[in-house]
Design a protein around this motif. Structure first.
Motif, short mmCIF file in Angstrom:
data_model
loop_
_atom_site.label_atom_id
_atom_site.label_comp_id
_atom_site.label_asym_id
_atom_site.label_seq_id
_atom_site.Cartn_x
_atom_site.Cartn_y
_atom_site.Cartn_z
N PHE A 64 -30.29 0.52 -4.69
CA PHE A 64 -30.18 -0.08 -6.03
C PHE A 64 -30.40 -1.59 -5.93
CE2 PHE A 64 -25.96 -0.34 -4.24
CZ PHE A 64 -25.46 -1.56 -4.67
N THR A 65 -30.69 -2.16 -7.10
CA THR A 65 -30.89 -3.61 -7.19
C THR A 65 -30.30 -4.12 -8.49
OG1 THR A 65 -32.53 -5.39 -7.08
CG2 THR A 65 -33.16 -3.38 -8.29
N SER A 66 -29.95 -5.41 -8.48
CA SER A 66 -29.45 -6.08 -9.70
C SER A 66 -30.47 -7.06 -10.25
CB SER A 66 -28.14 -6.83 -9.37
OG SER A 66 -27.14 -5.92 -8.93
N VAL A 67 -31.63 -7.15 -9.60
CA VAL A 67 -32.71 -8.03 -10.04
C VAL A 67 -33.56 -7.27 -11.05
CG1 VAL A 67 -34.71 -9.37 -9.28
CG2 VAL A 67 -32.70 -9.17 -7.80
N PRO A 68 -33.97 -7.93 -12.14
CA PRO A 68 -34.83 -7.23 -13.11
C PRO A 68 -36.09 -6.69 -12.44
CG PRO A 68 -34.02 -9.29 -14.04
CD PRO A 68 -33.64 -9.31 -12.58
N VAL A 69 -36.35 -5.42 -12.70
CA VAL A 69 -37.52 -4.76 -12.12
C VAL A 69 -38.22 -3.96 -13.20
CG1 VAL A 69 -36.61 -4.61 -9.78
CG2 VAL A 69 -36.08 -2.81 -11.43
N GLY A 70 -39.45 -3.60 -12.88
CA GLY A 70 -40.19 -2.72 -13.77
C GLY A 70 -39.82 -1.27 -13.48
N GLY A 71 -40.65 -0.33 -13.86
CA GLY A 71 -40.33 1.08 -13.67
C GLY A 71 -41.04 1.73 -12.50
N GLN A 72 -41.57 0.88 -11.56
CA GLN A 72 -42.35 1.46 -10.47
C GLN A 72 -41.48 2.36 -9.57
OE1 GLN A 72 -45.04 -1.19 -8.50
NE2 GLN A 72 -45.15 0.08 -6.65
N HIS A 73 -40.24 2.00 -9.37
CA HIS A 73 -39.37 2.83 -8.50
C HIS A 73 -39.16 4.21 -9.10
CE1 HIS A 73 -36.62 1.07 -11.45
NE2 HIS A 73 -35.75 2.04 -11.16
N GLU A 74 -39.13 4.28 -10.45
CA GLU A 74 -38.98 5.59 -11.10
C GLU A 74 -40.26 6.41 -10.95
OE1 GLU A 74 -37.77 5.03 -15.08
OE2 GLU A 74 -35.85 4.08 -14.56
N LEU A 75 -41.41 5.73 -11.06
CA LEU A 75 -42.68 6.43 -10.88
C LEU A 75 -42.82 6.96 -9.45
CD1 LEU A 75 -45.11 4.03 -12.81
CD2 LEU A 75 -44.24 6.25 -13.56
N VAL A 76 -42.40 6.15 -8.48
CA VAL A 76 -42.47 6.58 -7.08
C VAL A 76 -41.55 7.78 -6.86
CG1 VAL A 76 -41.91 5.93 -4.71
CG2 VAL A 76 -43.19 4.35 -6.17
N ALA A 77 -40.34 7.71 -7.41
CA ALA A 77 -39.40 8.83 -7.27
C ALA A 77 -39.97 10.10 -7.88
CB ALA A 77 -38.06 8.47 -7.91
N ALA A 78 -40.58 9.96 -9.08
CA ALA A 78 -41.17 11.14 -9.73
C ALA A 78 -42.34 11.69 -8.91
CB ALA A 78 -41.64 10.76 -11.14
N GLY A 79 -43.14 10.78 -8.33
CA GLY A 79 -44.26 11.23 -7.52
C GLY A 79 -43.79 11.97 -6.27
N ILE A 80 -42.76 11.45 -5.65
CA ILE A 80 -42.23 12.11 -4.45
C ILE A 80 -41.69 13.49 -4.80
CG2 ILE A 80 -40.43 12.03 -2.68
CD1 ILE A 80 -40.76 8.97 -2.69
N ARG A 81 -40.99 13.57 -5.95
CA ARG A 81 -40.45 14.88 -6.36
C ARG A 81 -41.58 15.87 -6.60
NH1 ARG A 81 -37.07 11.87 -9.60
NH2 ARG A 81 -38.23 12.48 -11.49
N ALA A 82 -42.62 15.40 -7.26
CA ALA A 82 -43.75 16.29 -7.54
C ALA A 82 -44.43 16.74 -6.25
CB ALA A 82 -44.75 15.59 -8.46
N ALA A 83 -44.54 15.79 -5.31
CA ALA A 83 -45.23 16.12 -4.06
C ALA A 83 -44.43 17.07 -3.18
CB ALA A 83 -45.53 14.82 -3.29
N THR A 84 -43.11 17.00 -3.28
CA THR A 84 -42.27 17.81 -2.40
C THR A 84 -41.71 19.07 -3.06
OG1 THR A 84 -40.31 16.49 -2.99
CG2 THR A 84 -41.58 15.80 -1.05
N ALA A 85 -41.93 19.17 -4.39
CA ALA A 85 -41.34 20.32 -5.11
C ALA A 85 -41.84 21.65 -4.55
CB ALA A 85 -41.63 20.20 -6.60
N GLU A 86 -43.17 21.74 -4.36
CA GLU A 86 -43.73 22.99 -3.85
C GLU A 86 -43.24 23.28 -2.44
OE1 GLU A 86 -48.11 25.02 -2.99
OE2 GLU A 86 -47.94 23.22 -4.25
N LEU A 87 -43.16 22.23 -1.62
CA LEU A 87 -42.65 22.41 -0.26
C LEU A 87 -41.18 22.84 -0.28
CD1 LEU A 87 -42.92 22.13 2.81
CD2 LEU A 87 -42.35 19.70 2.57
#
Length: 526
Positions: free
Chosen positions: A84-107
């Protein structure tokens, strides 16, 4: 650190995904989560590698007083971490998390499927080991029925199986699971109807989501379906149990459920697997029973006919080992001599099987032949020992040979390595005789003999070690227990029944070795 290169690579990618509006990395804090904390942040039933963006309200409770602008949880079997972070960030971490979930869901799904399949295979092998380790047919079929009914999720299960009696007549028995036996007590045995025939004929597994809609259902008289009062069955699964050695159909499993569509391909696989193990176990049990039956017949055919001797009450017993299926080498004999005396013989060829039985038969025949020559015990044992040493491979043969002379009320005996005989005197005194007189037959060359009084009112007991020795009890303790039971034997009105009770009391019905016994009562006044 969490183990696994894959998990660490994912964690590193998640950490680098926290960037500000300019795309520059920001400071990221890491917190290792306790199992209770992980349960709050992860979806229910999470397993394997899991990447998730936690809810804000849960984060607030977990990190009170800390402003969180972005957070991701990475977890696997070894634990979970919160980035986690307390510095203002964009939504890239959420996109990366969603991408990882999609990539590993079938596995993850494939891993979950493989784990489920492995659990099924493990459970099937466990049932198989349990079934094939048994030799009791009744227990095999009941355990198999219980296991298969539970594994398939059936409301109830039945196993109809065929047996052949000693006369070669076939008959059918059955076991039930999931329902009381009374539920089927009023119904006849299933016949080769269109529904049942494929199972009883071994044509293959029958699985139906609704058997009442199957075109084969209800076509046979007299019920045209299920008889009145039968448990409701819609989902139906039936599996043949086929011998792997003969190819004969040994019986069939039948499973039912009042709901429709309850049995799947996996249930069919499990039921067929248990049926296969049950077939192997039944083959083994039937072979074991067949061998034991033949051993019993052979043993009985070799037992001598005990003559009636004036003044003596003679009880003999021979019991094959309760465990195992090989014939043993124990024997006894009662020989009426021309001089009016009686020879009592008991012996043991160490080992089991055809070799032991062959040696036993030849030694017994030799003793009978020499006994008719009225040889004294020491001479007889010497002659038989020389013969045994010349004819047989080295065998450990023990023998106690005693001759009762009625005129002088004497008992002359020799002992070739056997257990001592026991005399119970008229006053109740117990005396062991013949202990350690000589070496076994085929080993010794010199044999001693002794003589004692065998007056009226005296009991004589000769026995083999199967009566007093077992895997759980040493010989000394067994003999002590035997001697303590002799007073009750002496007082019994029915000596034969008392001998049976003595044997049961000493062995519990589970003797590891053959048992041979001779009990002689010299009646008072004769």
């Amino acid at each position: 650190m969490m183990s696994g290169r894959g998990t660490e690579a994912v964690a590193d990618a998640v950490r680098r995904a926290f960037v500000n509006g300019m795309g520059e990395p920001v400071a990221v804090s890491t917190r290792r989560l306790s199992p209770a904390e992980a349960d709050q942040l992860l979806p229910p039933g999470s397993e394997g590698l899991t990447v998730v963006v936690p809810e804000d309200d849960v984060l607030g409770a977990l990190l009170p007083g800390i402003t969180v602008t972005g957070a991701v949880v990475v977890a696997d079997e070894t634990g979970a971490r919160l980035f986690f972070t307390s510095v203002p960030v964009g939504g890239q971490h959420e996109l990366v998390a969603a991408g990882i979930r999609a990539a590993t869901a079938e596995l993850a799904a494939e891993v979950s499927r493989l784990r489920t399949e492995a659990a099924v295979v493990d459970a099937l092998h466990s049932v198989g080991r349990q079934l094939t380790a048994q030799l009791d047919i009744d227990r095999i079929v009941q355990d198999a029925t219980d296991a298969a009914t539970k594994a398939t999720g059936a409301a109830f299960g039945a196993f109809f199986y065929n047996l052949v009696d000693e006369l070669g007549e076939s008959y059918t028995l059955y076991t039930l699971s999931g329902v009381a036996r009374e539920a089927f007590a009023g119904f006849p045995m299933p016949r080769n109807t269109d529904v049942f025939a494929p199972t009883f004929d071994g044509q293959g597994t029958v699985r139906s989501g609704d058997i009442t809609a199957d075109p084969r259902f209800g076509r046979n008289e007299p019920y045209h379906g299920m008889p009145a009062g039968h448990l409701p069955v819609r989902s139906y699964l039936a599996v043949s149990v086929v011998s792997p050695t003969s190819g004969d159909v040994l019986g069939g499993f039948f499973f039912g459920h009042p709901g429709t569509g309850r049995f799947t391909e996996r249930h069919e696989y499990v039921a067929e697997g248990i049926a296969g193990y049950a077939a192997i176990a039944l083959d083994n049990a039937r072979l074991f029973d067949r061998e034991r039956h033949l051993v019993g017949q052979l043993s009985r055919s070799m037992l001598p006919v005990v003559p009636e001797i004036p003044g003596l009450d003679i009880v003999t017993r021979y019991l094959p080992a309760a465990t195992g299926s090989k014939i043993g080498g124990d024997w006894f004999d009662v020989i009426r001599l021309r001089s009016g005396g009686t020879a009592f013989v008991i012996g043991d060829v160490v080992g089991h099987g055809v070799t032991a039985a062959t040696v036993m038969g030849q030694v017994r025949t030799a003793i009978r032949s020499y006994a008719q020559l009225e040889l004294p015990p020491a001479d007889l044992l010497r002659e038989v020992s020389e013969l045994a040493g010349a004819l047989f491979d080295p065998s450990f043969v023990t023998c106690f040979y005693a001759v009762h002379e009625p005129d002088g009320h004497t008992l002359t005996y020799g002992n070739a390595g056997h257990l001592p005989a026991v005399l119970v005197r008229p006053d109740g005194a117990i005396e062991e005789i013949g202990e350690a007189l000589s070496q076994p037959l085929g080993v010794g060359s010199k044999f001693a003999e002794r003589q004692t009084v065998f007056e009226p009112g005296t009991d004589l007991l000769l026995y083999t070690d199967g009566l007093v020795e077992s895997r759980t009890r040493d010989l000394t303790l067994g003999i002590r227990w035997l001697l303590s039971g002799l007073p009750a034997l002496r007082e019994a009105p029915d000596v034969g029944a008392a001998c049976d009770e003595l044997i049961t009391g000493l062995t519990g019905g589970r003797h590891d070795d053959d048992i041979a016994l001779i009990h002689v009562r010299h009646r008072a006044g004769t």
